[in-house]
Design an enzyme around this catalytic site. Structure first.
Site, PDB file in Angstrom:
ATOM      1  CG  ASP A  33      -2.050   0.961   1.144  1.00 56.79           C
ATOM      2  OD1 ASP A  33      -1.802   2.154   0.872  1.00 56.79           O
ATOM      3  OD2 ASP A  33      -3.199   0.537   1.351  1.00 56.79           O
ATOM      4  CB  ILE A  34       1.465   4.036  -2.361  1.00 54.92           C
ATOM      5  CG1 ILE A  34       0.054   4.477  -2.752  1.00 54.92           C
ATOM      6  CG2 ILE A  34       2.077   3.096  -3.386  1.00 54.92           C
ATOM      7  CD1 ILE A  34      -0.009   5.304  -4.018  1.00 54.92           C
ATOM      8  CD  GLN A  96     -15.066  -1.563  -2.101  1.00 50.26           C
ATOM      9  OE1 GLN A  96     -16.251  -1.725  -1.827  1.00 50.26           O
ATOM     10  NE2 GLN A  96     -14.444  -2.289  -3.010  1.00 50.26           N
ATOM     11  CG  HIS A 102      -8.699  -3.862  -1.766  1.00 49.78           C
ATOM     12  ND1 HIS A 102      -9.807  -3.253  -2.322  1.00 49.78           N
ATOM     13  CD2 HIS A 102      -8.265  -3.025  -0.794  1.00 49.78           C
ATOM     14  CE1 HIS A 102     -10.027  -2.092  -1.717  1.00 49.78           C
ATOM     15  NE2 HIS A 102      -9.099  -1.937  -0.769  1.00 49.78           N
ATOM     16  CG  HIS A 104      -6.714  -2.966   3.600  1.00 49.93           C
ATOM     17  ND1 HIS A 104      -6.032  -1.853   3.160  1.00 49.93           N
ATOM     18  CD2 HIS A 104      -7.966  -2.866   3.090  1.00 49.93           C
ATOM     19  CE1 HIS A 104      -6.834  -1.104   2.431  1.00 49.93           C
ATOM     20  NE2 HIS A 104      -8.018  -1.704   2.366  1.00 49.93           N
TER      21      HIS A 104
END
Length: 140
Positions: A33-34, A96, A102, A104
């Protein structure tokens, strides 16, 4: 393979959008994750576009879940967090923000504030170093 043209995660699967990849197989992709909630925050997605839990096929859901467990084990081994938060949201009201299913995987330390994302982008060098540690733990 996904071909949903306006989805950022589909763009990552296609290679049109850069990502720091940790694991990839025929059905799934795991990447950093960025805007991490904590160092080591990793995402696992199906390569096929499915907007949420209600739309994903059972086969793709199983594939993502198996990889999420493997990534969580690797995060635990590589980073030794006090805990690991596994999170998945469905719909904007639930938080979301990318409408591609996805999961996490968020390493947590005692006393750490629980959040879905950080407020700022992490330094790419730091993310790459953490990704390398997690990927190495996957292989061991």
């Amino acid at each position: 393979m996904s071909d949903h043209t306006n989805c950022v995660f589909c763009g990552i699967v296609r290679g049109d959008i850069p990502a720091i990849r940790v694991h990839e197989d025929a059905a799934t992709l795991a990447f950093m994750d960025i805007r991490p909630a904590s160092p080591g925050h990793t995402l696992v997605i199906p390569k096929i576009h499915a907007p949420d839990l209600l739309a994903i096929s059972e086969a793709d859901l199983c594939a993502v879940t198996i990889v999420a467990q493997r990534i969580a084990r690797a995060v635990h081994q590589a980073l030794a967090p006090d805990g690991i938060r596994i999170m998945q949201t469905n719909g904007a009201a639930a938080g979301q923000t990318v409408f591609h299913y996805h999961v996490h995987i968020i390493p947590m330390q005692d006393g750490q504030r629980v959040g879905t994302h950080g407020h700022e982008h992490a330094q790419p060098e730091q993310i790459k170093a953490l990704a390398a540690r997690i990927a190495a733990a996957l292989k061991s």
